[in-house]
Every structure is written in structure tokens, then in C-alpha cells.
Design an enzyme around this catalytic site. Sequence first.
Site, mmCIF file in Angstrom:
data_model
loop_
_atom_site.group_PDB
_atom_site.id
_atom_site.type_symbol
_atom_site.label_atom_id
_atom_site.label_comp_id
_atom_site.label_asym_id
_atom_site.label_seq_id
_atom_site.Cartn_x
_atom_site.Cartn_y
_atom_site.Cartn_z
ATOM 1 N N ASP A 1 32.645 -13.752 -5.691
ATOM 2 C CA ASP A 1 31.214 -14.008 -5.454
ATOM 3 C C ASP A 1 30.327 -13.029 -6.228
ATOM 4 O OD1 ASP A 1 29.121 -15.441 -4.407
ATOM 5 O OD2 ASP A 1 29.115 -14.416 -2.471
ATOM 6 N N GLY B 1 26.604 -15.442 -10.318
ATOM 7 C CA GLY B 1 25.245 -15.868 -10.665
ATOM 8 C C GLY B 1 24.291 -14.680 -10.701
ATOM 9 N N ARG B 2 24.362 -13.831 -9.658
ATOM 10 C CA ARG B 2 23.472 -12.663 -9.593
ATOM 11 C C ARG B 2 23.749 -11.688 -10.729
ATOM 12 N NH1 ARG B 2 24.885 -11.380 -3.648
ATOM 13 N NH2 ARG B 2 26.296 -13.111 -4.034
ATOM 14 N N HIS C 1 29.396 -17.059 -14.636
ATOM 15 C CA HIS C 1 30.641 -17.771 -14.320
ATOM 16 C C HIS C 1 31.684 -17.501 -15.398
ATOM 17 C CE1 HIS C 1 28.950 -19.576 -10.846
ATOM 18 N NE2 HIS C 1 28.024 -20.256 -11.519
ATOM 19 N N SER D 1 33.975 -24.093 -3.815
ATOM 20 C CA SER D 1 34.110 -24.588 -2.437
ATOM 21 C C SER D 1 33.671 -26.046 -2.349
ATOM 22 C CB SER D 1 33.245 -23.733 -1.497
ATOM 23 O OG SER D 1 31.881 -24.015 -1.701
ATOM 24 N N THR D 2 34.062 -26.701 -1.258
ATOM 25 C CA THR D 2 33.612 -28.081 -1.050
ATOM 26 C C THR D 2 32.074 -28.111 -0.985
ATOM 27 O OG1 THR D 2 34.087 -27.702 1.310
ATOM 28 C CG2 THR D 2 35.673 -29.017 0.103
ATOM 29 N N ASN E 1 30.090 -26.199 -2.738
ATOM 30 C CA ASN E 1 29.464 -25.869 -4.040
ATOM 31 C C ASN E 1 28.980 -27.112 -4.787
ATOM 32 O OD1 ASN E 1 31.586 -22.968 -4.614
ATOM 33 N ND2 ASN E 1 29.474 -23.026 -3.900
ATOM 34 N N SER F 1 32.438 -18.064 4.524
ATOM 35 C CA SER F 1 32.036 -19.275 3.785
ATOM 36 C C SER F 1 33.144 -20.336 3.694
ATOM 37 C CB SER F 1 31.529 -18.913 2.383
ATOM 38 O OG SER F 1 30.415 -18.061 2.450
ATOM 39 N N GLU G 1 42.748 -8.254 7.059
ATOM 40 C CA GLU G 1 41.782 -7.149 7.008
ATOM 41 C C GLU G 1 40.698 -7.564 6.011
ATOM 42 O OE1 GLU G 1 41.893 -4.507 8.939
ATOM 43 O OE2 GLU G 1 43.780 -5.178 9.823
HETATM 44 C C1 IPE Z 1 31.709 -19.039 -1.601
HETATM 45 O O1 IPE Z 1 30.644 -18.517 -2.316
HETATM 46 C C2 IPE Z 1 32.501 -19.991 -2.450
HETATM 47 C C3 IPE Z 1 33.195 -19.397 -3.594
HETATM 48 C C4 IPE Z 1 33.239 -18.135 -3.886
HETATM 49 C C5 IPE Z 1 33.926 -20.325 -4.420
HETATM 50 P P1 IPE Z 1 29.173 -19.126 -2.185
HETATM 51 O O2 IPE Z 1 28.295 -18.263 -3.024
HETATM 52 O O3 IPE Z 1 29.200 -20.569 -2.491
HETATM 53 O O4 IPE Z 1 28.897 -18.955 -0.636
HETATM 54 P P2 IPE Z 1 27.549 -18.779 0.200
HETATM 55 O O5 IPE Z 1 26.679 -19.958 -0.099
HETATM 56 O O6 IPE Z 1 26.909 -17.496 -0.250
HETATM 57 O O7 IPE Z 1 28.012 -18.696 1.611
HETATM 58 C C1 IPE Z 2 30.716 -17.264 -7.245
HETATM 59 O O1 IPE Z 2 29.514 -16.832 -7.749
HETATM 60 C C2 IPE Z 2 31.262 -18.483 -7.925
HETATM 61 C C3 IPE Z 2 31.075 -19.726 -7.161
HETATM 62 C C4 IPE Z 2 30.683 -19.803 -5.929
HETATM 63 C C5 IPE Z 2 31.351 -20.970 -7.839
HETATM 64 P P1 IPE Z 2 28.129 -17.439 -7.285
HETATM 65 O O2 IPE Z 2 27.793 -18.554 -8.229
HETATM 66 O O3 IPE Z 2 28.128 -17.815 -5.868
HETATM 67 O O4 IPE Z 2 27.171 -16.229 -7.553
HETATM 68 P P2 IPE Z 2 25.922 -15.787 -6.674
HETATM 69 O O5 IPE Z 2 26.404 -15.647 -5.269
HETATM 70 O O6 IPE Z 2 24.893 -16.861 -6.821
HETATM 71 O O7 IPE Z 2 25.500 -14.496 -7.280
HETATM 72 MG MG MG Z 3 27.610 -16.835 -4.168
#
Ligand code: IPE
Ligand code: IPE
Ligand code: MG
Length: 241
Positions: A15, A18-19, A32, A60-61, A63, A190, A201
Site C-alpha cells: 500500500d 499512489g501516495r 504502481h 483487491s476485489t 479496487n 481491507s 502478528e
Molecule cells: C488494499 O489497499 C488492497 C491492496 C493493497 C491490493 P487499498 O488502498 O485498496 O485499501 P483501502 O481502500 O485503503 O482500504
Molecule cells: C497499493 O497502492 C496498490 C493497490 C491497491 C492496487 P495504492 O494505489 O492503494 O496507493 P495509495 O494508498 O493510494 O497511496
Molecule cells: Mg491504498
Amino acid sequence: MENLKIPSHVALIVDGNGRWAEKQGLPRSKGHAAGFQNIQTLTAYIFNKGVKYISAYLFSTENFKRSEKEVSFIMGLLTGKAKEILEFCKKEKIKVVFSGRKENLTSKIIETIENIEKETANFTNKTFNVCFNYGAHTEIIDATKKIVNDSLNGKLDIDLLDEQIYNKYLYQDLPPVDLLIRTSGEQRISNFMLWQCSYAEFYFPETLFPDFKEKDFDLALENYTARDRRFGGIDYAKKNH
Ligand code: IPE
Ligand code: IPE
Ligand code: MG
């Protein structure tokens, strides 16, 4: 730290991609791509520490709620890097297995995943579980449907159903997760491996996934080593009793 405890099964919620990109004024897709690149290096390192199973949550489902542009970019990363991923897994002798619902995935993605699974099926020491279009709720529902079917068809005596047999009906029959790491500071699961994480843990570093490197995993291992895993029991040798 000496005498590190090595978890058998590490789960990674990848995770913060994107940020990571947004912080640098880049499009999310760059995050990504950087995340994907980081998985390979980190995976090799984690297995070399003696970990036997890695489950990585990559899509995830839920996403699918994201824009078509972002979703297809992530899908494209998997298919575009298929050759590189396969070469890497063969070199490192990593068996790849898939967890997720194949519905909603394109035939190109399914072919890519199935080919990598087939080509790496005979490796035995390191297993990489790709969680893609994965949701713990769908996994439990899909397992339950198979159980009901097998019971109705006389293949399963429902009175014998226990945790071990239930586990065999999940997407993959893997040992429980020992250490769950979610990068980026979010402290939630999530919809990831609810069954498998019942005694895991949890470790929540602030680092965004593309910046989560070998030394960060070392810190996770130190943290894990210091945990007292009781599984509901009590070590009376350490108590006045
Ligand atoms: C969880 O991350 C899914 C994956 C890392 C593949 P998300 O970024 O989609 O989850 P939320 O929306 O913050 O809970
Ligand atoms: C994790 O990074 C990858 C996926 C969930 C596909 P994010 O895309 O959720 O990144 P943030 O949480 O927006 O920074
Ligand atoms: Mg995320």
C-alpha cells in the site's frame, strides 16, 4: 539483533504506491510501476531470510471501484512484466500460486497467471501467493459453496469438516500467516486473508511501499522477534503459578 525469529508465512499488503507518486507530483501509475519493481527485490530478500511463503495483496476485489485508466494500468503491469517475472521466479526457484476470483479478469491476465503457475509448479521451497482480484469475503463464500456442493454430492462428510479441511477449500491450502505487514501507515486489513490471519502478528510501518526496502524488512523481523506469541495459552514456566 541476534537470534531473529523467522516467520514461515509473511503476508504483504502492498500500500501507498499512489501516495508515493503524488508526493513527487507524478501520476499514480508511476507509483504502481515503482511498487511492482520493488516487489521483486523484496521478495528475493525475504525468501533468502528463510521465509517459506509470501502472500502479496496486489489488487483487491474492491479496487475495481477505481478509474478504468488506473485499473487497466495495473493489469497491464502484470501482463507486460510476465516474461521478466517468469525468468525471475525460475532463477530464484519460486513457485507462484494465485488467489482470487478469475471472473472480471481478462483472458490475457488469466493466461499470464496460469502460465507462470504452470512453469513454476515444481519448485518446492519458496511459494509466492499472488493475491489479485482477491477478497477474503469472496474467498470464504467461494469455499463455502464448494463445501456445500461436495457435501450434497457425497464427496464430503459434513460432520468431519474442521479447520484443516476448510483450509483445503480456500483458494490455496497454505499455512497460517505469521507476520502481516501493511505499508503506508494504514492500520486496517481491507478484506485480506481474514481466515489465514487469525493469529498473525500485525506490523504497520509508515513507509510507502516503493520505499520499503531490505532494511525496513529487517526492522519488521526484529519487531516480530520481540512479540510474545501465545495463541491463547500461557507459558507457566515464566509465571508464578
Ligand atoms: C488494499 O489497499 C488492497 C491492496 C493493497 C491490493 P487499498 O488502498 O485498496 O485499501 P483501502 O481502500 O485503503 O482500504
Ligand atoms: C497499493 O497502492 C496498490 C493497490 C491497491 C492496487 P495504492 O494505489 O492503494 O496507493 P495509495 O494508498 O493510494 O497511496
Ligand atoms: Mg491504498
